[in-house]
Design an enzyme around this catalytic site. Structure first.
Site, PDB file in Angstrom:
ATOM      1  N   GLU A 231       0.832  -1.187   0.000  1.00  0.00           N
ATOM      2  CA  GLU A 231       0.000   0.000   0.000  1.00  0.00           C
ATOM      3  C   GLU A 231       0.875   1.248   0.000  1.00  0.00           C
ATOM      4  OE1 GLU A 231      -2.252  -0.894   3.483  1.00  0.00           O
ATOM      5  OE2 GLU A 231      -0.778  -0.061   4.860  1.00  0.00           O
ATOM      6  N   GLU A 319      -4.377  -1.298  10.897  1.00  0.00           N
ATOM      7  CA  GLU A 319      -4.651  -2.692  11.230  1.00  0.00           C
ATOM      8  C   GLU A 319      -5.424  -2.731  12.535  1.00  0.00           C
ATOM      9  OE1 GLU A 319      -0.958  -4.723  11.766  1.00  0.00           O
ATOM     10  OE2 GLU A 319      -0.355  -3.525  13.487  1.00  0.00           O
TER      11      GLU A 319
END
Length: 692
Positions: A231, A319
């Site tokens: 990413e 996350e």
């Protein structure tokens, strides 16, 4: 998201929860479980046991061979051996952990963090055994433990996500394609990773190729899973996280944020709660998104949603950690909650003890992770025995540790010594309290990072709150070299060393008294003539043209802490703590000040004359050697004797404290000799490879 937020505060739910809490109070039983097995070690095992002890719950410890005398073993009511040193042969052996559960009759298992805490298979095995896992369901672990899947779930739940490509990146060639699409820099990270492991940043294609290999290798070693995602790397962000709590009745609350931007190697070093950057509107927006995500996976325990926040307060999902976070104590300090107890309540099927409207911010908390590592040597881990260990105490000071004097720090486990936490009404007071606690923290026998922690907390930039995950490389672009003394600080260190020798000599009756008229004191190769005089209030010390007074002196010979109020040239002073590290030869005094050790020579004129004519020490030429930068274990040797090598070529892969590091060639040469092989355990500065 709006429906999720409204459900948290619905009248019917609130009424049922109040009734449930009232029923618990009538029963008067807060044990929740009879016996909890803590499937972990070190400070987090001790932390869980502390709450269990408070609640009257018996505990079971697990231990590997080197941990047989560890603090967490001594704290528990029972202890079971699970294997030899390596984690894969002990704390990660699910079969042995389950045998320990059966053997002891534990009715619940708390996994702490790391090891099996986010292992869905382990949670499911406990469920099959009829033993409660003090954590989320295996379905929630599967959903959020996989970074690829969790990103998709977060997106579906309306959570802001970092630009990238959905799904696993299977090949290096695909990674290059994605990088071209989203643009460098990119973050390459393990799907099943955490704790900074299996995460690499690449700024161009060449670096991406190398970091891809390194990240996959480290991920497989740490998690047994080398799936990768890629990413966009958000440059210069803040790392801010939201603590969530859920129960099995569907209630979810979010707690105030934690700022975790001070990091090295993607691992947190200093945390605080709340963040000096986040306003109430942003706090609520982040919290609502975190709670919505937790609700989406029916989350019922403590968990943390980590986010990156840019300078405009835009935030992006990073996350979700489906476990108790390392830095949870600072949240406990500002909310008054015991997060371990909340986890036990949820595991038992009871409602949370609080509702969203009950949660307030009380003051400010700071946490420092005290590691056994040397920040002046690129954070090289340090191993050995804790020969002297004294934790700081006082109002608003908390120590969460798994260490006692005599404990061993080994290459097999995380190098954390302690989490040092301070709480105060304001951020400034919390930082000041932390600085004082660090100054009074005695750690002997191995290197530690207190020098770095102290330097960061003293800096104007940190105190202003203008920080990001780039703080350490920006503050120390050439690497951290220890605190740099200014003139007045150097005078104080020299003065303290002089007093130490004066007091030592005068404590040795057979040697007579030290002359106050003629001393030569040297610090950082700068020497000065020094005079010392004992007074009723303390000591007067003259160093060259500078005059110092030391009052309220508290020290006994060879005791580690030296407390005084120093004044330089008449300027008002404040109470300060120095540390006496060593003075084995009675001439060289190692003094620690603001976390950094300094060697000070305190000589008589005759001793100084003799030293001046002594030959210099012999320096060993290591230019044709590759030395171990830290203790650890050899993963693989990538060259052979007789092979031609180039500067920067990868020669050997070393693993220490569960992190891997590639050792590169410092020269263009030919390999003359190789002194190690895969699986060898090596010592700091050991010769690994020789060159022609």
């Amino acid at each position: 998201m709006r429906r999720a937020a409204q459900s948290l505060q619905s009248t019917s739910l609130a009424r049922s929860r109040v009734q449930a809490r009232h029923k618990i109070e009538l029963v008067g039983d807060r044990r929740y479980f009879n016996k909890v097995l803590v499937a972990n070690r070190g400070e987090i095992a001790c932390r869980v046991m502390k709450t269990c002890r408070k609640l009257g719950i018996k505990t079971v410890a697990l231990y590997s061979t080197p941990d047989q005398h560890a603090k967490h073993v001594a704290m528990a009511d029972e202890a079971v051996w699970v294997g030899t040193a390596a984690s894969r042969d002990s704390y990660l052996r699910m079969d042995r952990v389950l045998d320990a559960v059966r053997q002891t009759g534990a009715d619940a298992v708390h996994p702490g963090y790391g090891f099996l805490s986010e292992n869905a298979q382990f949670a499911q095995m406990l469920e099959t055994e009829g033993v409660e896992f003090v954590g989320p369901s295996h379905e929630a672990i599967n959903a959020m433990g996989d970074k690829i899947h969790s990103k998709l779930l977060a997106k579906a739940a309306g959570v802001s996500i970092i630009p990238g490509v959905d799904g696993e990146i299977e090949t290096k060639e695909r990674m290059f394609e994605v990088a071209e699409l989203i643009g460098y820099p990119i973050m390459i990270k393990a799907s099943g990773g955490g704790g900074g492991k299996g995460m690499r940043i690449a700024w161009d294609k060449k670096q991406a190729s190398h970091e891809w290999d390194a990240a996959k290798r480290e991920a497989m070693s740490s998690f047994g899973d080398d799936r990768m995602l890629v990413e966009k790397y958000i440059d210069n962000p803040r790392h801010i996280e939201i603590q969530v709590l859920g129960d099995k009745m569907g209630n979810v609350v979010y707690l105030p944020e934690r700022e975790c931007s001070i990091q090295r190697r993607n691992q947190k070093v200093i945390e605080e709660a709340p963040s000096a950057f986040i306003d109430q509107a942003t706090r609520d927006a982040m919290g609502r998104q975190a709670a919505a995500l937790a609700s989406a996976v029916k989350y019922h325990t403590a968990g943390t949603v980590e986010m990156l926040v840019d300078s405009s307060k835009n935030f992006y999902f990073l996350e979700m950690n489906t476990r108790l976070q390392v830095e949870h104590p600072i949240t406990e300090e500002i909310t008054g909650l015991d997060l371990v107890e909340e986890m036990l309540r949820a595991a038992k099927g009871l409602p949370l003890s609080v509702e969203q409207q009950d949660i307030k911010i009380n003051g400010w908390a700071t946490e420092c992770r005290v590691y056994a590592e040397d920040p002046t040597r690129n954070y090289a881990p340090s191993v050995g025995k804790m020969t002297r260990y004294i934790e700081p105490t006082g109002e608003g000071v908390r120590t969460d540790s798994g260490i006692v004097e005599g404990s061993e720090i080994s290459v097999y486990y995380d190098p954390m010594i302690c989490k040092l936490i301070t709480h105060a009404p304001t951020r400034e007071q919390s930082i000041d309290r932390m600085n004082e606690a660090l100054d009074n923290y005695v750690v002997r026998g191995l290197s530690h990072n207190i020098t770095l922690l102290r330097d960061v907390l003293t800096s104007d930039v940190y105190r202003s709150g203008d920080i990001s995950t780039k703080y350490l490389p920006k503050a120390y672009p050439e690497g951290f070299g220890g605190h740099q003394l200014h003139h007045e600080e150097a005078l104080k260190v020299m003065g303290v060393a002089t007093i130490m020798r004066f007091m030592y000599e005068n404590s040795q009756k057979t040697k007579g008294h030290l002359s106050a008229d003629s001393l030569v004191v040297t610090l950082n190769e700068e020497s000065a003539n020094v005079h010392i005089r004992k007074t009723e209030e303390g000591f007067d010390v003259t160093i060259g043209e500078d005059k110092l007074t030391f009052t309220n002196v508290v020290w006994s010979v060879r005791y580690p802490l030296f407390v005084c109020v120093p004044q330089v040239n008449g300027m008002a002073g404040v109470r300060e703590t120095f540390q006496h590290l060593s003075s084995a030869d009675e001439l060289n005094y190692k003094v620690q000040y603001v976390g950094t050790p300094y060697t000070v020579k305190v000589l008589t004129p005759m001793q100084a004359e003799v030293e001046a004519i002594m030959p210099p020490p012999v320096v060993v030429d290591t230019s044709k050697m590759l030395l171990a930068p830290m203790p650890g274990a050899v993963v693989s040797v990538l060259v052979e004797v007789g092979q031609k090598i180039n500067v920067g070529q990868e020669l050997l892969i070393l693993e220490a404290m569960k992190m891997q590091q590639s050792l590169l060639s410092p020269v263009d040469s030919t390999v003359k000799a190789i002194h190690v092989k895969a699986a060898d355990t090596i010592h700091d500065e050991e010769v690994l490879i020789e060159f022609d």
